[in-house]
Design a protein around this motif. Structure first.
Motif, PDB file in Angstrom:
ATOM      1  N   VAL A 197       1.179  -1.237  -0.004  1.00 39.57           N
ATOM      2  CA  VAL A 197      -0.189  -0.236  -0.058  1.00 39.57           C
ATOM      3  C   VAL A 197       0.505   0.999   0.241  1.00 39.57           C
ATOM      4  CG1 VAL A 197      -1.970  -1.363   1.255  1.00 39.57           C
ATOM      5  CG2 VAL A 197      -0.134  -0.265   2.195  1.00 39.57           C
ATOM      6  N   GLY A 198       2.112   1.434  -0.054  1.00 38.39           N
ATOM      7  CA  GLY A 198       3.087   2.249   0.146  1.00 38.39           C
ATOM      8  C   GLY A 198       3.845   2.865   1.065  1.00 38.39           C
ATOM      9  N   PHE A 199       3.174   2.220   2.476  1.00 41.45           N
ATOM     10  CA  PHE A 199       3.881   2.783   3.538  1.00 41.45           C
ATOM     11  C   PHE A 199       5.711   2.913   3.447  1.00 41.45           C
ATOM     12  CE2 PHE A 199      -0.360   1.544   5.682  1.00 41.45           C
ATOM     13  CZ  PHE A 199      -0.128   3.029   6.460  1.00 41.45           C
ATOM     14  N   ILE A 200       6.040   3.240   4.306  1.00 42.88           N
ATOM     15  CA  ILE A 200       7.722   3.498   4.706  1.00 42.88           C
ATOM     16  C   ILE A 200       8.012   2.714   5.877  1.00 42.88           C
ATOM     17  CG2 ILE A 200       9.831   5.034   4.541  1.00 42.88           C
ATOM     18  CD1 ILE A 200       7.949   6.682   2.767  1.00 42.88           C
ATOM     19  N   THR A 201       8.675   1.705   6.339  1.00 42.39           N
ATOM     20  CA  THR A 201       8.803   1.385   6.970  1.00 42.39           C
ATOM     21  C   THR A 201      10.482   2.422   7.605  1.00 42.39           C
ATOM     22  OG1 THR A 201       8.529  -1.239   6.723  1.00 42.39           O
ATOM     23  CG2 THR A 201       9.925  -0.837   8.024  1.00 42.39           C
ATOM     24  N   VAL A 202      10.120   2.361   9.316  1.00 44.40           N
ATOM     25  CA  VAL A 202      11.136   3.767   9.362  1.00 44.40           C
ATOM     26  C   VAL A 202      11.862   2.769  10.213  1.00 44.40           C
ATOM     27  CG1 VAL A 202      11.511   5.605  11.259  1.00 44.40           C
ATOM     28  CG2 VAL A 202       9.636   5.359   9.519  1.00 44.40           C
ATOM     29  N   ASN A 203      11.579   1.437  10.855  1.00 46.23           N
ATOM     30  CA  ASN A 203      13.010   1.038  11.971  1.00 46.23           C
ATOM     31  C   ASN A 203      11.174  -0.333  11.885  1.00 46.23           C
ATOM     32  OD1 ASN A 203      13.176   4.289  13.450  1.00 46.23           O
ATOM     33  ND2 ASN A 203      14.514   2.170  13.646  1.00 46.23           N
ATOM     34  N   HIS A 204      12.258  -1.232  12.611  1.00 49.20           N
ATOM     35  CA  HIS A 204      12.324  -2.150  13.191  1.00 49.20           C
ATOM     36  C   HIS A 204      11.798  -3.195  14.319  1.00 49.20           C
ATOM     37  CE1 HIS A 204      10.775  -7.083  11.925  1.00 49.20           C
ATOM     38  NE2 HIS A 204      10.172  -7.019  13.243  1.00 49.20           N
ATOM     39  N   ILE A 205      10.893  -2.481  15.298  1.00 48.37           N
ATOM     40  CA  ILE A 205      11.831  -2.845  17.237  1.00 48.37           C
ATOM     41  C   ILE A 205      11.066  -4.303  17.563  1.00 48.37           C
ATOM     42  CG2 ILE A 205      10.481  -1.923  19.215  1.00 48.37           C
ATOM     43  CD1 ILE A 205      10.080   0.808  17.747  1.00 48.37           C
ATOM     44  N   ILE A 206      11.819  -4.478  18.226  1.00 42.22           N
ATOM     45  CA  ILE A 206      11.846  -5.548  18.980  1.00 42.22           C
ATOM     46  C   ILE A 206      11.134  -5.964  20.133  1.00 42.22           C
ATOM     47  CG2 ILE A 206      12.461  -8.213  19.749  1.00 42.22           C
ATOM     48  CD1 ILE A 206      12.101  -7.585  17.000  1.00 42.22           C
ATOM     49  N   TRP A 207       9.300  -6.004  20.699  1.00 41.88           N
ATOM     50  CA  TRP A 207       9.228  -6.159  22.074  1.00 41.88           C
ATOM     51  C   TRP A 207      10.023  -7.232  22.871  1.00 41.88           C
ATOM     52  CZ3 TRP A 207       3.665  -7.014  23.757  1.00 41.88           C
ATOM     53  CH2 TRP A 207       3.986  -7.106  25.265  1.00 41.88           C
ATOM     54  N   LYS A 208      11.215  -7.642  23.702  1.00 45.85           N
ATOM     55  CA  LYS A 208      11.236  -8.398  24.521  1.00 45.85           C
ATOM     56  C   LYS A 208       9.971  -8.886  25.966  1.00 45.85           C
ATOM     57  CE  LYS A 208      14.380 -11.702  26.079  1.00 45.85           C
ATOM     58  NZ  LYS A 208      13.190 -13.023  26.635  1.00 45.85           N
ATOM     59  N   TYR A 209       9.714  -9.181  26.378  1.00 45.92           N
ATOM     60  CA  TYR A 209       8.831  -9.446  27.458  1.00 45.92           C
ATOM     61  C   TYR A 209       9.762 -10.486  28.032  1.00 45.92           C
ATOM     62  CZ  TYR A 209       5.703 -12.526  24.096  1.00 45.92           C
ATOM     63  OH  TYR A 209       5.759 -13.851  23.719  1.00 45.92           O
ATOM     64  N   GLN A 210       9.188 -10.925  29.459  1.00 45.30           N
ATOM     65  CA  GLN A 210       9.972 -11.688  30.798  1.00 45.30           C
ATOM     66  C   GLN A 210       9.979 -12.869  30.370  1.00 45.30           C
ATOM     67  OE1 GLN A 210       6.867  -9.505  31.440  1.00 45.30           O
ATOM     68  NE2 GLN A 210       6.339 -10.141  32.967  1.00 45.30           N
ATOM     69  N   PHE A 211       8.812 -14.331  29.206  1.00 53.07           N
ATOM     70  CA  PHE A 211       8.943 -15.188  29.758  1.00 53.07           C
ATOM     71  C   PHE A 211       7.170 -15.171  28.627  1.00 53.07           C
ATOM     72  CE2 PHE A 211       5.520 -14.448  32.574  1.00 53.07           C
ATOM     73  CZ  PHE A 211       5.413 -14.931  32.107  1.00 53.07           C
TER      74      PHE A 211
END
Length: 185
Positions: free
Chosen positions: A33-47
């Protein structure tokens, strides 16, 4: 994704959360659809869930996208001043903006709950960096209403959709009570 692209302002941005199993489809849809990717963030949780036949999944992917990379809002020093340091002398704002975020999951207490809940700390961080007071925050999959509740507490305007009547009632009840308060510094 097409409708999100249509309504997003050139100054706006969007965060899409996904587990690894749907990631390739989401990335393709965003590109198509034309979005520009700025970042790929990883959310690491406790388990995560322990398994016998594969590695434990204990993270989500968060894709940060925009329509217009030159006009999108980003407030790099909204959470820490440029020269803020840790006790060890390291840059606080640099560490806060790294692309792997270790933030604990939040769990519901009591009898009323939904299976959907992002940590308030995570949402607050995204909103601090990407929006200003009075900006409109839109959540097309409202779930428990967590994004709206945090938006309201940060003096943002909020809109959202939820097709599951029980989740909608749950989110509305939370918004009426304003169950989230911003941590004092």
């Amino acid at each position: 994704m097409k409708e999100a692209f249509r309504i997003l302002k050139d100054t706006g941005s969007m965060y899409v959360f996904s587990g690894w199993n749907n990631l390739k489809d989401i990335l393709k849809a965003l590109d198509d659809v034309g979005f520009i990717t700025v970042n790929h963030i990883i959310w690491k949780y406790q388990f995560g869930v322990v398994t016998k036949r594969k590695f434990v999944t204990s993270h989500y992917h968060c894709i940060y996208v925009c329509k217009n990379d030159k006009q999108r809002k980003f407030y790099p020093f909204s959470r820490f001043k440029k020269d803020s340091k840790t006790k060890e002398g390291r840059s606080l704002h640099y560490r806060d903006k790294e692309d792997v975020w270790e933030i604990k999951r939040e769990y519901w207490t009591g009898d009323e709950k939904t299976p959907t809940k992002l940590p308030a700390e995570l949402i607050e961080k995204l909103l601090d960096y990407s929006s200003d007071k009075k900006d409109i925050v839109f959540d097309p999959f409202l779930g428990s209403g967590q994004v709206a509740v945090v938006s309201k507490s940060l003096n943002r305007q909020y809109l959202g959709f939820e097709i599951v009547p029980e989740y909608y009632k749950f989110a509305k009840k939370r918004l009426d009570k304003n169950l989230y308060r911003i941590k004092s510094e």
